[in-house]
Design an enzyme around this catalytic site. Sequence first.
Site, PDB file in Angstrom:
ATOM      1  N   HIS A  72      -9.837   7.612   3.135  1.00 42.89           N
ATOM      2  CA  HIS A  72      -9.771   6.222   3.603  1.00 42.89           C
ATOM      3  C   HIS A  72     -11.156   5.613   3.771  1.00 42.89           C
ATOM      4  O   HIS A  72     -11.276   4.452   4.154  1.00 42.89           O
ATOM      5  CB  HIS A  72      -9.017   6.143   4.940  1.00 42.89           C
ATOM      6  CG  HIS A  72      -7.577   6.470   4.846  1.00 42.89           C
ATOM      7  ND1 HIS A  72      -7.088   7.737   5.092  1.00 42.89           N
ATOM      8  CD2 HIS A  72      -6.516   5.699   4.508  1.00 42.89           C
ATOM      9  CE1 HIS A  72      -5.786   7.726   4.918  1.00 42.89           C
ATOM     10  NE2 HIS A  72      -5.403   6.519   4.566  1.00 42.89           N
ATOM     11  N   HIS A  97       1.659   4.236  -3.110  1.00 46.23           N
ATOM     12  CA  HIS A  97       1.499   5.693  -3.079  1.00 46.23           C
ATOM     13  C   HIS A  97       2.595   6.354  -3.914  1.00 46.23           C
ATOM     14  O   HIS A  97       2.355   7.345  -4.606  1.00 46.23           O
ATOM     15  CB  HIS A  97       1.547   6.225  -1.642  1.00 46.23           C
ATOM     16  CG  HIS A  97       0.258   6.130  -0.908  1.00 46.23           C
ATOM     17  ND1 HIS A  97      -0.944   6.584  -1.411  1.00 46.23           N
ATOM     18  CD2 HIS A  97      -0.032   5.624   0.314  1.00 46.23           C
ATOM     19  CE1 HIS A  97      -1.915   6.374  -0.544  1.00 46.23           C
ATOM     20  NE2 HIS A  97      -1.387   5.783   0.527  1.00 46.23           N
ATOM     21  N   HIS A 134       0.833  -1.201   0.000  1.00 39.17           N
ATOM     22  CA  HIS A 134       0.000   0.000   0.000  1.00 39.17           C
ATOM     23  C   HIS A 134       0.872   1.257   0.000  1.00 39.17           C
ATOM     24  O   HIS A 134       0.679   2.163  -0.820  1.00 39.17           O
ATOM     25  CB  HIS A 134      -0.908  -0.028   1.237  1.00 39.17           C
ATOM     26  CG  HIS A 134      -1.768   1.184   1.425  1.00 39.17           C
ATOM     27  ND1 HIS A 134      -3.139   1.149   1.299  1.00 39.17           N
ATOM     28  CD2 HIS A 134      -1.451   2.462   1.746  1.00 39.17           C
ATOM     29  CE1 HIS A 134      -3.630   2.367   1.529  1.00 39.17           C
ATOM     30  NE2 HIS A 134      -2.617   3.182   1.806  1.00 39.17           N
ATOM     31  N   TYR A 182      -4.423  14.079  -3.208  1.00 34.87           N
ATOM     32  CA  TYR A 182      -4.814  13.331  -2.019  1.00 34.87           C
ATOM     33  C   TYR A 182      -5.962  13.987  -1.245  1.00 34.87           C
ATOM     34  O   TYR A 182      -5.857  14.283  -0.045  1.00 34.87           O
ATOM     35  CB  TYR A 182      -3.597  13.129  -1.102  1.00 34.87           C
ATOM     36  CG  TYR A 182      -3.697  11.941  -0.175  1.00 34.87           C
ATOM     37  CD1 TYR A 182      -3.699  12.108   1.209  1.00 34.87           C
ATOM     38  CD2 TYR A 182      -3.763  10.640  -0.674  1.00 34.87           C
ATOM     39  CE1 TYR A 182      -3.763  11.027   2.067  1.00 34.87           C
ATOM     40  CE2 TYR A 182      -3.828   9.553   0.180  1.00 34.87           C
ATOM     41  CZ  TYR A 182      -3.830   9.755   1.555  1.00 34.87           C
ATOM     42  OH  TYR A 182      -3.890   8.668   2.394  1.00 34.87           O
TER      43      TYR A 182
END
Length: 322
Positions: A237, A152, A148, A163
């Site tokens: 998220h 990014h 993960h 983001y």
Amino acid sequence: VSGSNAVGTGTGVLGDTKSLNTTLSSGVYYLQDNTRGSGIFTYDMSGYSFFPDFFLPGSLWKDSDNVLNAAKDKAAVDAHYYAGVTYDYYKNVFGRNSYDNKGAAIKSSVHYSSNYNNAFWNGSQMVYGDGDGTNFISFSGGIDVVGHELTHAVTEKSSNLVYQNESGALNESLSDIFGTLIEFYNGKNPDFEIGEDIYTPGTAGDALRSMSDPTKYGYPDNYSNRYTGTSDNGGVHTNSSIINKAAYLMSEGGTQYGVTVPAIGRDKMGAIFYRANTVYLTSNATFSQARAAAVQSAADLYGAGSAEVNAVNKAFDAVGVQ
Ligand SMILES: CCC(=O)Oc1c(C)cccc1C(=O)O
Ligand SMILES: [Ca+2]
Ligand SMILES: [Ca+2]
Ligand SMILES: [Zn+2]
């Protein structure tokens, strides 16, 4: 450091043994893997917690005998080993040489701050906390977490998705998707859950997020239930779970909200999202534009009228993204 390639052994966060590419220099072994790109380097932040960012990356991890089986070694062992697996995944599956496709050195720092319940890519390197021991243990112990974080960096060098809001949720979803595909590539207890190996050691079977059923943890599995507030950069998220569910359905098949999605498998799902991230997505992409990018990617790879294109359309229908 300059020295000679060596192979050591280490014990990971979960107590598993693995071999490590190290460098021997002046009688000391370092967590420096010279076999991948311009190298994989793992550093020690020693739990220093007073303005820790000022001291990143810390000191290159050193060991006296190339056997890293002490308690404090575990987080470094896994950060180093799983960075290597992540490098191998991108190189062997997509022909991508490190996160920048130019063989960039991969740097990770462990023991960041103290009782630190986070892991992150800071724009130059991966950073892992050790957790508080109850909610989390050392974050590098989860291969899906390592995948993960490094994804990014891949995204930053590709679509560079901003983001926040929908583009941020896409950024987050790509990291969950490839963190999971890297977990399957590694082949040890793979699943469509996120962070299960380092989350709540006292509770079995739970995770930070679920791609197969986001609602298990209170996250949305359709666009109509998206979060529209401002916390967490506009729910990056949270709303990532909508795209995660679409990716899961495309890969494994399934039915939700009356829409049946045929399975095309993990490899094709990964190829579609990798092409979307590297060819079509722009930094301010919306969920709708992500659907278009995935459809076009599937058409490029498998044909305009292909079963794969149909599965992509059905998956986005199932999560309510047009
Ligand atoms: C699965 C990895 C993950 O989500 O890491 C984060 C955590 C635990 C907290 C804050 C940010 C991140 C991130 O990398 O997005
Ligand atoms: Ca997982
Ligand atoms: Ca748990
Ligand atoms: Zn993330």
